[in-house]
Scaffold this motif. Structure first.
Motif, PDB file in Angstrom:
ATOM      1  N   GLY A  64      54.122  29.799 106.216  1.00  0.00           N
ATOM      2  CA  GLY A  64      53.019  28.846 106.307  1.00  0.00           C
ATOM      3  C   GLY A  64      51.787  29.376 105.613  1.00  0.00           C
ATOM      4  O   GLY A  64      51.443  28.960 104.502  1.00  0.00           O
ATOM      5  N   CYS A  65      51.088  30.298 106.234  1.00  0.00           N
ATOM      6  CA  CYS A  65      49.895  30.908 105.647  1.00  0.00           C
ATOM      7  C   CYS A  65      50.280  31.910 104.556  1.00  0.00           C
ATOM      8  O   CYS A  65      51.445  32.308 104.459  1.00  0.00           O
ATOM      9  CB  CYS A  65      49.078  31.590 106.741  1.00  0.00           C
ATOM     10  SG  CYS A  65      48.413  30.449 107.982  1.00  0.00           S
TER      11      CYS A  65
ATOM     12  N   PHE B 282      52.526  28.214 101.903  1.00  0.00           N
ATOM     13  CA  PHE B 282      52.786  26.779 101.950  1.00  0.00           C
ATOM     14  C   PHE B 282      51.568  26.043 101.390  1.00  0.00           C
ATOM     15  O   PHE B 282      50.426  26.409 101.666  1.00  0.00           O
ATOM     16  CB  PHE B 282      53.051  26.344 103.388  1.00  0.00           C
ATOM     17  CG  PHE B 282      53.448  24.905 103.532  1.00  0.00           C
ATOM     18  CD1 PHE B 282      54.771  24.515 103.401  1.00  0.00           C
ATOM     19  CD2 PHE B 282      52.484  23.938 103.796  1.00  0.00           C
ATOM     20  CE1 PHE B 282      55.132  23.183 103.529  1.00  0.00           C
ATOM     21  CE2 PHE B 282      52.834  22.604 103.934  1.00  0.00           C
ATOM     22  CZ  PHE B 282      54.164  22.225 103.798  1.00  0.00           C
TER      23      PHE B 282
ATOM     24  N   ASN C 273      49.976  22.242 101.174  1.00  0.00           N
ATOM     25  CA  ASN C 273      50.096  20.892 101.728  1.00  0.00           C
ATOM     26  C   ASN C 273      50.335  19.829 100.670  1.00  0.00           C
ATOM     27  O   ASN C 273      51.207  18.966 100.812  1.00  0.00           O
ATOM     28  CB  ASN C 273      48.843  20.543 102.535  1.00  0.00           C
ATOM     29  CG  ASN C 273      48.822  21.215 103.896  1.00  0.00           C
ATOM     30  OD1 ASN C 273      49.854  21.344 104.552  1.00  0.00           O
ATOM     31  ND2 ASN C 273      47.655  21.666 104.311  1.00  0.00           N
TER      32      ASN C 273
ATOM     33  N   CYS D   1      45.127  31.107 107.114  1.00  0.00           N
ATOM     34  CA  CYS D   1      45.102  29.924 106.260  1.00  0.00           C
ATOM     35  C   CYS D   1      43.687  29.360 106.177  1.00  0.00           C
ATOM     36  O   CYS D   1      42.983  29.270 107.188  1.00  0.00           O
ATOM     37  CB  CYS D   1      46.026  28.835 106.811  1.00  0.00           C
ATOM     38  SG  CYS D   1      47.777  29.241 106.751  1.00  0.00           S
TER      39      CYS D   1
ATOM     40  N   LYS E  72      45.195  24.634 107.577  1.00  0.00           N
ATOM     41  CA  LYS E  72      46.427  24.732 108.337  1.00  0.00           C
ATOM     42  C   LYS E  72      47.495  23.795 107.773  1.00  0.00           C
ATOM     43  O   LYS E  72      47.212  22.643 107.458  1.00  0.00           O
ATOM     44  CB  LYS E  72      46.174  24.380 109.809  1.00  0.00           C
ATOM     45  CG  LYS E  72      45.327  25.402 110.548  1.00  0.00           C
ATOM     46  CD  LYS E  72      46.045  26.730 110.682  1.00  0.00           C
ATOM     47  CE  LYS E  72      45.217  27.732 111.475  1.00  0.00           C
ATOM     48  NZ  LYS E  72      45.900  29.044 111.608  1.00  0.00           N
ATOM     49  N   PRO E  73      48.750  24.297 107.603  1.00  0.00           N
ATOM     50  CA  PRO E  73      49.829  23.429 107.134  1.00  0.00           C
ATOM     51  C   PRO E  73      50.068  22.273 108.100  1.00  0.00           C
ATOM     52  O   PRO E  73      50.018  22.445 109.319  1.00  0.00           O
ATOM     53  CB  PRO E  73      51.034  24.376 107.086  1.00  0.00           C
ATOM     54  CG  PRO E  73      50.456  25.743 107.007  1.00  0.00           C
ATOM     55  CD  PRO E  73      49.184  25.683 107.787  1.00  0.00           C
TER      56      PRO E  73
ATOM     57  N   PHE F 208      54.172  21.675 110.256  1.00  0.00           N
ATOM     58  CA  PHE F 208      54.884  22.860 109.776  1.00  0.00           C
ATOM     59  C   PHE F 208      55.383  23.701 110.947  1.00  0.00           C
ATOM     60  O   PHE F 208      54.665  23.911 111.916  1.00  0.00           O
ATOM     61  CB  PHE F 208      53.960  23.704 108.892  1.00  0.00           C
ATOM     62  CG  PHE F 208      54.636  24.913 108.319  1.00  0.00           C
ATOM     63  CD1 PHE F 208      55.375  24.818 107.160  1.00  0.00           C
ATOM     64  CD2 PHE F 208      54.551  26.138 108.953  1.00  0.00           C
ATOM     65  CE1 PHE F 208      56.012  25.937 106.629  1.00  0.00           C
ATOM     66  CE2 PHE F 208      55.176  27.257 108.447  1.00  0.00           C
ATOM     67  CZ  PHE F 208      55.907  27.148 107.268  1.00  0.00           C
TER      68      PHE F 208
ATOM     69  N   THR G  25      57.412  27.479 111.471  1.00  0.00           N
ATOM     70  CA  THR G  25      57.922  28.674 110.806  1.00  0.00           C
ATOM     71  C   THR G  25      59.381  28.907 111.174  1.00  0.00           C
ATOM     72  O   THR G  25      59.849  28.516 112.248  1.00  0.00           O
ATOM     73  CB  THR G  25      57.103  29.914 111.193  1.00  0.00           C
ATOM     74  OG1 THR G  25      57.161  30.081 112.614  1.00  0.00           O
ATOM     75  CG2 THR G  25      55.670  29.769 110.747  1.00  0.00           C
TER      76      THR G  25
END
Length: 330
Positions: free
Chosen positions: A43-44, A72, A74, A315, A318-319, A322, A324
């Protein structure tokens, strides 16, 4: 004879059509190398560094380094990654550097299941130092390597009298991963275009880098979650199978995690028994593994040492939607 063995090893394993990719034992500590579909799975932003010294008792055998960055994004609905890998063999007689860019599309199939589809494009540059190679016509039966060889550099060598030859080529790979909260599986195919990699003139024709196929599957089983215990204990059994041009490798083992500490044991069929330990503090991760050779090279190889470090950053954004993946870090 050790010098001759190293030269023969480099030629047979890295210059001919039977070349194999560098290998890492800490598969999930180098996720982009394992499968390009793993890009953005944290993600981050994430930075991974890996170092492997294979068969250190054999002078100048194989030393491999890798650094990768992924996150990630967006707007792309997936992850992007940049990875640089360098492999040195025979005291840098053969040097192979690869720069890869990867993209992974993240598809949330259901509330509990996600699919990732990755593609990777890379540029490879190989270098060969002809002056460090040894040949049969240099050997005196009694005094060893004392003669000059009549085997002169041929192929992609510079015309300034240098002993260095070089070869660059483009490479394509792809893969997919599926995962739920506690289960994951994936498949990756590298060198889809089977690029021509020969550094020397090959009388038998082209020398193409064969495709490499990897399948991996694992689970994460937690104990003590939601109970009075402060730390959650988990075990993570895994199986990884790799095939490349007739060479097959089967790895299976498990990790045990308690709090920030992880220990693992793996068996690589007919080749090595692997032990690993690691610490994962969230923003920083460190792992060490040692391959205990059980093949006929046992007494000569010195096993293999591998180190990994990972840095997880916060991040800026934020995704969205999402989750993980639960695979281990070591």
């Amino acid at each position: 004879m050790k010098k001759f063995f190293i030269g023969l090893l480099v030629l047979c394993m890295n210059v001919t059509s039977f070349a194999q990719d560098p290998e890492f034992t800490q598969f999930y500590a180098n996720p982009i190398y394992l499968n390009p579909a793993m890009a953005g799975t944290h993600g981050c932003p994430r930075l991974n560094l890996n170092y492997r010294n294979q068969w250190p008792s054999i002078s100048g055998a194989f030393v491999t380094n890798s650094i990768s960055y992924d996150q990630f994004v967006n707007v792309l609905q997936g992850g992007v990654a940049l990875m640089v890998t360098n492999d040195m063999a025979g005291k840098n007689t053969l040097n192979w550097t690869t720069i890869n860019l990867a993209y992974s599309y993240h598809l949330q199939v259901s509330r509990k299941f996600t699919m990732l589809f990755g593609a990777q494009a890379g540029w490879n540059q190989k270098f060969l130092d002809w002056s460090k190679l040894t040949f049969g016509d240099q050997i005196d039966p009694r005094r060893g390597f004392i003669y000059q060889t009549g085997d002169l550099p041929r192929g992609n060598f510079w015309n300034d009298g240098s002993s260095w030859g070089t070869k660059g080529f483009f490479d394509l790979s792809a893969g997919f991963v599926g995962y739920s909260e506690n289960f994951y599986f994936g498949f990756a195919a590298k060198h889809l275009n089977t690029p021509e990699e020969s550094l020397i003139l090959n009388p038998d024709g082209e020398s193409r880098l064969p495709m490499r196929f990897t399948g991996h599957v694992g689970a994460n089983i937690e104990f003590g979650k939601g109970s009075q215990y402060q730390n959650v204990t988990s075990i993570s059994p895994n199986v990884i199978y790799t095939y490349q041009d007739g060479f097959m490798q089967l790895n299976f083992g498990t990790y045990i995690k308690y709090g920030i500490f992880t220990a693992g044991a793996w068996w690589r069929a007919r080749d090595a028994f692997i032990l690993s330990v690691g610490v994962d503090a969230g923003t920083f991760r460190f792992g060490y593994s040692y391959d205990i050779t059980i093949s006929p090279l046992t007494n000569a190889s010195g096993g293999s040492h591998e180190l990994s470090m990972g840095f997880n950053f916060n991040c800026k954004e934020k995704p969205k939607k999402f989750r993980t993946i639960s695979c281990p870090s070591f």
